[in-house]
Design a protein around this motif. Sequence first.
Motif, PDB file in Angstrom:
ATOM      1  N   UNK A  31       9.497   2.589   2.775  1.00  0.00           N
ATOM      2  CA  UNK A  31      10.621   3.162   3.502  1.00  0.00           C
ATOM      3  C   UNK A  31      10.300   3.566   4.937  1.00  0.00           C
ATOM      4  N   UNK A  61      -3.550  -5.618   6.236  1.00  0.00           N
ATOM      5  CA  UNK A  61      -3.031  -4.261   6.361  1.00  0.00           C
ATOM      6  C   UNK A  61      -4.178  -3.256   6.232  1.00  0.00           C
ATOM      7  N   UNK A 121       1.397   2.641   5.002  1.00  0.00           N
ATOM      8  CA  UNK A 121       2.307   1.544   4.712  1.00  0.00           C
ATOM      9  C   UNK A 121       3.130   1.941   3.523  1.00  0.00           C
ATOM     10  N   UNK A 122       4.313   2.426   3.783  1.00  0.00           N
ATOM     11  CA  UNK A 122       5.192   2.725   2.671  1.00  0.00           C
ATOM     12  C   UNK A 122       6.443   1.893   2.879  1.00  0.00           C
ATOM     13  N   UNK A 163      -4.417  -0.216   5.142  1.00  0.00           N
ATOM     14  CA  UNK A 163      -4.691   0.521   3.905  1.00  0.00           C
ATOM     15  C   UNK A 163      -5.104  -0.382   2.766  1.00  0.00           C
ATOM     16  N   UNK A 164      -4.748  -1.661   2.827  1.00  0.00           N
ATOM     17  CA  UNK A 164      -5.245  -2.573   1.798  1.00  0.00           C
ATOM     18  C   UNK A 164      -6.758  -2.709   1.955  1.00  0.00           C
TER      19      UNK A 164
END
Lengths: 385, 391
Positions: free
Chosen positions: A330, A306, A327-328, A308-309
Amino acid sequence: MVNEIYLDNAATTPVHPGVAKAVMDCMMYTYGNPSSLHRLGLNAEKKIKAAREQLAFALGDSPDSIFFTSGGTEANNLAIIGTAMARKREGKHCITTQIEHPSVLNTFKYLEKEGWEVTYLPTDNQGMLDPEDITGAVRPDTVLVSIMHVNNEIGSVQPVEDIVRLVKEKGMSPVIHVDAIQSFGKIDLKPRNWGIDILTLSGHKIHAPKGIGALYMRKGVKIHPVLWGGGQEKGVRSGTENVPGVVGFGEAVRWIEQDADKKYLYRLKGILAAGLQERIPDMVINGPAPEKGAPHILNVSFPGIRGEVLLHALEDKGVYVSTGSACSSRREAISPVFQAIGAGKEIARSAVRLSLSYMNTQDEMYRAVDIVERCVNELKGFTRR
Amino acid sequence: MENVILLRYGEIHLKGQNRPYFERVLQSNIEKALEAYKDVRVIKAQGRYFIENVGDDPRIYDTISRIFGIISFSPALRVAKNMEDIQEAAELQLKDAIDAQGGLNGLSFKVESRRSDKTFPLTSMELSRTIGAHLLRKFPGIKVDVHNPMVTIHIEVREWTYMYHRIIPGAGGMPVGTNGKAVLLLSGGIDSPVAGWMISKRGVELTAVHFHSFPYTSDRSKEKVIDLCRILTGYCGPIRLYVVPFTRIQQELYQKCPDKMLTLLMRRFMMKIGEIIARREEAGVLITGESLGQVASQTLESLSVTDDAVSMPVLRPLIGMDKIEIIDMAKKIDTYETSILPYEDCCTIFVPKHPLTRPRLDKVREAEALVDGKELIEDAVANAEVIEVKE
């Protein structure tokens, strides 16, 4: 403290020390209001005049074609809404692209709600427009064509010169606006030679402070103001001038015109792209090939990791980058740019953008390659099963 | 004539011998909560507190409404015990009430008096009647309604006379610190701040523990948890927040244990770490925001597997609440807007696709033994960051 390697220059750039000094001096000593009649006002006015000349020189037109704004977003709003309002009796159709910055895209969405019709042109999988598509979309009631020069996410560079020529050859005369916020200072731009009517710029993308932008407007083009007030900037943009910001913008442009080598960014990007490709073979480049895209933007995906990771793992080692989507749990929206280039969900989710500036060094590129490789290898073991 | 605020406290009346202690704690809590308001003085009177030198900062009412142990409060006027002053203050109070109602039209009122100073020449009834008659003369067009008045002017004759017409509900509950200390597992979601609030309301001091999974969660999500703590401090006073690095534990479990048990195992590790911190903080219980059946790790079977990880009692004040009720409470206590901020949380990588809903304890314990739990926990606790959150 880890050594910082700042590779998020498409988001914003560090202020150049010379610029910071000019801004500081201005705040301390040239604090007058340019509209004041006394000497302090005149001194401030002179500073603005010098900065205006600097920008005009860089763009190859006269100083009275430059109007300062509070930044890129305001400049884009003013260009689009100002043109639409000024020409609404001639037609209510506009053309733009699917990969514009939100400050353009959402301004057109607003115009649509207010009764304008907007055509959003698609791009190919490299984020490139077909100039023929534009001429095909122009209609007698088209009053505005708004095309971004360099895309902020993937760095695709539109052939604006060709586009303008083709539109003009068709005998139509819509106002042509080019969002040059990402390209100014990095790619040669000659709006008058190219026949561009309105060009929008931002200071903080080229080492000036945040809160200052500009609109270039070819002589004879008319727009309506969006802000009303004391009639500064020839009534195009009312409001007391941000004198320190303007001074900083002028100084940043002066520094780039004088000292920056535009090929330097390509060299840095080349080192970065080649190094990463060699060390991490399953890396995917999003958008144009490195040598075809903008000199300062490289967008890549490491499938399975991912974005943002990786971003946070990199920041822990001092390397600062961006991602395309957040990446949230919801909301998982894929950016319109990645939709336009037909990237799959997996590629979009794992995309990271590395963007450069004149203040980066070759050594930083080599170190960044090492660090990205290390982080990618560490994270590879942990993908969703 | 002076502006004061009159505070009423409730349940601590019931506490018999402990009463002076509860009152002392409450007074100290009020004083701490009002520290930011310069010159304010808190005075204890029979069954009441008075705040003097109120000043004109309207936020003081919000601050007071968050102090546990206060049932209600009233902005009041304090005057000497003579009829002239009382009449004048009554007029001011009624005028204020009329403004609040948006006009005098059809307004009904009554005057209600209480007299703890029995040397005052008029009885309560006489005083109410006299002031009522005076107000009727002064404000033509209003009428008296003793059963269903729109406005009630209260008069309390004590060492001074206090007059007020507004009774604002307080946070209720018991003074924080009178019921011991607990460790709250605080995630950054909607539920856990509400759970902490509910227990703290019963007089419990909070220490918070947050598990941080960098780089799967970011500094922004940590900042969000600090913000949530800060909102809670308005009610509970300063909170010590432990931010415990949790990435290694998640990664080890992910690599070594069955996928379907990952969440349960993670919960057990969180509980164990919470318990260690609780002992260090001399807290006797843990608090979680679990609500029965909300997710797979919150079924009855899962909860008993989680409970088994620790020997301390685990308080779950939300256990019987629906999500919608929890959300309503989160909105009421002002944590909701912060809880729903969409800072990224990529821990979904560690969330099993098909989690167990009816786990067997022996199997879970077996799986847990696949990692070196003791070392992992010691490492996590040793590297915890401690943040003192004050308002």
